[in-house]
Design an enzyme around this catalytic site. Structure first.
Site: not given
Length: 558
Positions: A190, A488
């Site tokens: 994260h 992606c």
């Protein structure tokens, strides 16, 4: 420190020079000790106190998510969901009934889940940092003090930490932070993802960095992954000036991306909802390469009907109604993104369990209704979106999904996230119109390594030769069949690696909008032939470090 130079895994490029600000997130011991001296309470009363603390923590996270966007908002909403987890509450309740004090019960319950998530590995292991942060926040609310969080330094500084709580990383002010350096974490953690969104130079898995004293002047190079302590000031300032010139180029770059000899490179944005799509639309992107639909529904207890879903999807399509491509990914629920109405609890290994397209195997209506909603949104906006499924492993799965998509007049593709899909890329591309490589999961599954574990960061590095070979196989299959092959995953946001991917034959790169200029500037500084030469060089590498060095030898000026 035995040397004045430390190394870690580079995540976001950029060169900065400034004082270290070591971060801790501790709760005042005096408040904790005072609470522990209180008389023990009734288990049901203590559970009510726990519920009250949970509600306030979740509300504060949701409030912060309303002022965030993209990956930052995603992290905050996901963390709020974990705060309210029923399994965690049950574990606390069970301990309270055994007459454990409330703080002990909370700590013990969190430890249970920490051990469980760590054993599961993969995406679930990434939630350990979230759990530790949640325990601190709930504890603070129980003892009656403010939730812990980053105290921003008085002057712009390099944040140095063992790790950064996702909720804190999401709230960083780029105007007061020069760079992020952590001892733990990996390139898809994260912290890394949000650092890319904010455009902050970032290095993770930098062993020994927490031994650097506060105030130590650091020269951080987010391209090479080095942290130099107390460097020569003249040398440091020269490096920073070079970095500043590079940033000035970024500020004026407006696309579209082309190599120095004019070969087009399609750069796309990753988005999570209508808000992030509208923010991305004015950027120099040619559309959306990844619309993460599941992020719209993380907090919903029941499935929204077709009309509600269609309205949500239409917001994204309307933001890009100028003929630009929009690629919609169907629900990638499960693992670290449980959705109450779609996923089931209690899987032994959710990262390898029923997630993504696999949810439709036992509940076909879930996928059918989502595709109906996409088709309705397309008709409403007059657009022609592409639709892809996550977690595809077989040709039959790809063919079945493609049939459903095409029956609604839409363009069908799949995510290449499993090594099986990469190995079968030629067969899969026979039955779909395009593929998009999700390098985060592809790397994790190919290397059998937890994305968060700092001591495995060398394995979860997207520069791993084995991963790049899987990318090369997929791109070559696309070239032979004349079909698009995009990337992606987070690898697309690495400017140097982006050029290698172009050289391997990848036709589009999708990333956080903040990363687009750095990739565009890097791409236009090299020729298509240099990209191909770099790709050929990298195929000879035996490890990520050598792969980077071989790429730099071709892609950076002498």
């Amino acid at each position: 420190m035995t040397s004045n130079i430390l190394s870690g895994t580079p995540v976001v490029p950029g060169v900065v020079y400034g004082p270290a600000a070591r971060i801790t997130n501790e709760i005042p011991l005096s408040a904790v000790d005072a609470y522990r001296r209180r008389p023990p309470g009734d288990p049901e009363e203590l559970l009510l106190a726990y519920d009250s603390a949970v509600a306030r923590v979740a509300e504060s996270l949701h409030a912060r998510s309303a002022n965030a966007s993209g990956s930052a908002a995603e992290v905050l909403v996901a963390t709020a969901g974990l705060v309210r987890d029923k399994g965690l509450r049950h574990a606390v309740h069970k301990r309270l009934e055994a007459r454990e004090p409330l703080l002990t019960a909370v700590s013990g319950a969190v430890e249970e889940f920490t051990v469980l998530f760590t054993k599961m590995g993969g995406l679930m292991a990434e939630r350990v940092t979230d759990l530790e942060d949640i325990e601190r926040r709930i504890t603070a609310r129980i003892v009656g003090v403010a939730e812990p969080g980053l105290v921003l330094p008085a002057e712009p500084s390099v944040l140095v930490a063992e790790d950064l709580a996702p909720a804190d990383t999401a709230g960083l002010d780029p105007g007061r932070i020069l760079a992020l350096v952590t001892e733990r974490g990996g390139p898809t953690s994260h912290t890394a993802i949000i650092a890319r969104q904010l455009g902050l130079p970032c290095i993770v898995a930098a062993s020994g960095v927490t031994s650097v004293p506060d105030g130590t002047r650091l020269l951080v190079d987010g391209t090479s992954g080095t942290i130099e302590s107390e460097p020569d000031a003249t040398h440091a300032n020269r490096r920073v000036a070079q970095g500043r010139a590079w940033r000035e180029r970024l500020a004026t770059w407006c696309g579209p991306a082309r190599t120095a000899d004019g070969a087009p490179v399609k750069l796309l944005a990753n988005v999570a909802d209508g808000r992030s799509a509208r923010a991305a639309a004015p950027k120099p992107v040619e559309g959306v390469g990844l619309f993460r639909t599941e992020l719209c529904f993380l907090s919903r207890e029941t499935e929204p009907d077709v009309e509600i879903q269609a309205a949500i999807y239409a917001e994204v399509l309307a933001a890009f109604d100028t003929g630009r491509t929009v690629v919609i990914r169907t629900l990638d629920a499960g693992s670290d993104k449980p959705i109450p109405y779609a996923t089931s609890a209690g899987e032994d290994n959710p990262a390898l369990g029923v997630r993504g397209l696999r949810l439709s195997f036992a509940n076909s209506g879930l996928l059918e209704r989502q595709l109906d909603a996409v088709a309705l949104a397309a008709a409403t906006t007059g657009t022609s979106p592409w639709v892809m499924a996550p977690m595809v492993a077989t040709v039959d799965e790809a063919a079945g999904f493609a049939a459903e998509v095409r029956s609604r007049g839409l363009t069908a593709g799949i995510m290449v996230e499993t090594p099986a899909a990469a190995l079968l890329a030629d067969r899969i591309l026979d039955v779909v119109d395009f593929v998009s490589i999700g390098t985060n999961d592809l790397t994790q599954y190919a290397m059998a390594a937890d994305r968060l574990a700092a001591d495995l960061a060398h394995l979860t590095d997207p520069w791993q030769p084995a991963v790049l070979r899987l990318v090369a196989m997929t791109a070559e299959a696309g070239r032979r069949l004349g079909k698009p092959v995009g990337v992606c995953g987070e690898a697309a946001a690495d400017p140097l690696l982006a050029c290698v991917l172009v050289g391997l034959g990848v036709t589009s790169l999708s990333m956080a909008p903040a990363a687009v200029p750095s990739v565009g500037v890097q791409v236009e500084s090299v020729t298509a032939e240099q990209c191909r030469a770099a790709a050929e060089n990298v195929m000879r590498a035996v490890d990520p470090q050598e792969a980077r060095e071989l790429a730099r030898a071709v892609l950076t000026p002498a």
